[in-house]
Scaffold this motif. Structure first.
Motif, PDB file in Angstrom:
ATOM      1  N   ASN A   1      40.811  43.652  44.297  1.00 22.89           N
ATOM      2  CA  ASN A   1      39.776  42.728  43.843  1.00 22.89           C
ATOM      3  C   ASN A   1      40.051  41.410  44.543  1.00 22.89           C
ATOM      4  OD1 ASN A   1      37.919  41.093  42.584  1.00 22.89           O
ATOM      5  ND2 ASN A   1      38.454  41.687  40.504  1.00 22.89           N
ATOM      6  N   LYS A   2      39.419  41.233  45.706  1.00 20.46           N
ATOM      7  CA  LYS A   2      39.687  40.044  46.528  1.00 20.46           C
ATOM      8  C   LYS A   2      39.162  38.786  45.846  1.00 20.46           C
ATOM      9  CE  LYS A   2      37.249  38.357  49.962  1.00 20.46           C
ATOM     10  NZ  LYS A   2      37.393  36.895  49.749  1.00 20.46           N
ATOM     11  N   PRO A   3      40.020  37.803  45.662  1.00 22.16           N
ATOM     12  CA  PRO A   3      39.529  36.548  45.076  1.00 22.16           C
ATOM     13  C   PRO A   3      38.789  35.700  46.105  1.00 22.16           C
ATOM     14  CG  PRO A   3      41.917  36.469  45.407  1.00 22.16           C
ATOM     15  CD  PRO A   3      41.449  37.796  45.919  1.00 22.16           C
ATOM     16  N   THR A   4      38.028  34.742  45.644  1.00 14.34           N
ATOM     17  CA  THR A   4      37.382  33.807  46.559  1.00 14.34           C
ATOM     18  C   THR A   4      38.452  32.954  47.231  1.00 14.34           C
ATOM     19  OG1 THR A   4      37.075  32.239  44.740  1.00 14.34           O
ATOM     20  CG2 THR A   4      35.232  33.711  45.251  1.00 14.34           C
ATOM     21  N   GLY A   5      38.142  32.470  48.423  1.00 12.37           N
ATOM     22  CA  GLY A   5      39.077  31.630  49.160  1.00 12.37           C
ATOM     23  C   GLY A   5      40.031  32.390  50.051  1.00 12.37           C
ATOM     24  N   VAL A   6      39.946  33.724  50.038  1.00 11.34           N
ATOM     25  CA  VAL A   6      40.815  34.564  50.868  1.00 11.34           C
ATOM     26  C   VAL A   6      39.977  35.214  51.956  1.00 11.34           C
ATOM     27  CG1 VAL A   6      42.307  36.602  50.900  1.00 11.34           C
ATOM     28  CG2 VAL A   6      42.409  35.013  48.965  1.00 11.34           C
ATOM     29  N   VAL A   7      40.431  35.135  53.201  1.00 12.80           N
ATOM     30  CA  VAL A   7      39.690  35.739  54.305  1.00 12.80           C
ATOM     31  C   VAL A   7      40.072  37.209  54.432  1.00 12.80           C
ATOM     32  CG1 VAL A   7      39.421  33.585  55.591  1.00 12.80           C
ATOM     33  CG2 VAL A   7      41.419  35.028  56.009  1.00 12.80           C
TER      34      VAL A   7
ATOM     35  N   PRO B   1      44.409  31.459  53.583  1.00 14.82           N
ATOM     36  CA  PRO B   1      44.974  32.584  52.828  1.00 14.82           C
ATOM     37  C   PRO B   1      44.368  33.910  53.294  1.00 14.82           C
ATOM     38  CG  PRO B   1      44.357  30.803  51.336  1.00 14.82           C
ATOM     39  CD  PRO B   1      43.818  30.427  52.693  1.00 14.82           C
ATOM     40  N   ASP B   2      45.225  34.905  53.566  1.00 11.82           N
ATOM     41  CA  ASP B   2      44.742  36.195  54.076  1.00 11.82           C
ATOM     42  C   ASP B   2      45.195  37.323  53.154  1.00 11.82           C
ATOM     43  OD1 ASP B   2      47.429  36.789  54.800  1.00 11.82           O
ATOM     44  OD2 ASP B   2      47.168  35.723  56.693  1.00 11.82           O
TER      45      ASP B   2
END
Length: 260
Positions: free
Chosen positions: A76-82, A92-93
């Protein structure tokens, strides 16, 4: 049949049990009942041996993972992560989410940095190709919080099709979940792999996206997985993905190069 291939062959019920299908006794029942296929052919003999490195097995039409070197993870990828394993700009990756697994995992497709939700990580290049390539029609479901009150005719317009700068696009499905106050919640189902497609579609109909989350990718659902958490797929989920991959008629080309 040479000696080497004989050495690699294992009893079918043992392989099924090791793959987590069921106990060996239950797997034996499945075989006798004709519910197991090897390379598309029903096998009912309990003494049957197969090569787990080369043979494909399914139970009740669902593929079974025999190659234990392949890893399948949902994040579940959070916002702000590429959506990258290493970002040239130092943002942030995804590396922080793959530290728990020894394999070198790659993301299947991408989510924008400001978009959250379901992202698949794997070391299975062939499966990644099928999931990421729009020609296979794997659907993705998004929930978009958009500006303004969306009308039913706008929902109809999204499924009928709209014209964007890079050509026409239509949602497979569109549903209005809420339209109270100054914002609306819209659920969109798409199989397109075009860049920022949901944001561009909603902007084109006059409702810019404020928040966007991907809830579903093919047979995989985000469920209650918290933002920033990753987990391995269940046996059922892996089976659903592998079944999808085997049904796909993979076009020529290097499958590892598509959107990884």
């Amino acid at each position: 049949m040479n000696d080497q291939s004989d050495e690699n062959r294992v009893r079918l019920q043992k392989i099924l049990a090791n793959a987590g299908v069921a106990s060996r006794r239950v797997c034996e029942q499945y075989i006798v009942e004709g519910r197991v296929r090897v390379n598309g052919v029903v096998v009912t003999e309990l003494g049957s041996r197969i090569n787990p490195e080369t043979d494909q097995v399914d139970v009740d039409g669902t593929a079974i993972q025999l190659d234990t070197s392949k890893r399948y993870v949902v994040l579940n990828k959070p916002t702000g992560v590429v959506s990258s394993m290493k970002d040239d700009q130092g943002r942030p990756d995804l590396r922080r989410f793959t530290a728990d697994w020894p394999e070198r995992l790659y993301n299947v497709g991408r989510l924008d940095a400001e978009t959250s939700g379901l992202l698949v990580l794997t070391n299975d290049g062939e499966l990644a190709h099928v999931l990421a390539h729009p020609s296979f029609g794997v659907t993705k479901v998004y929930i978009a919080k958009v500006s303004g009150r969306v009308l039913p005719q706008t929902i109809a317009q999204l499924t009928k099709g709209i014209e964007l700068e890079d050509g026409p696009i239509a949602a497979d499905k569109a549903r209005l979940l809420d339209a109270s106050g100054d914002t609306s919640l819209v659920e969109l189902t798409l199989h397109s792999g075009r860049n920022r497609i949901v944001r561009r579609m909603m902007a084109a109909v006059g409702h810019p996206v404020e928040e966007l989350v991907r809830r579903q990718f093919g047979p995989l659902h985000l469920g209650t997985l918290p933002a920033g958490r990753a987990r391995e797929l269940t046996t059922v989920e892996r089976g659903a993905l592998l079944t999808l991959a085997r049904q796909a008629d993979t076009p020529p080309g290097d499958p590892t190069q598509e959107q990884l």
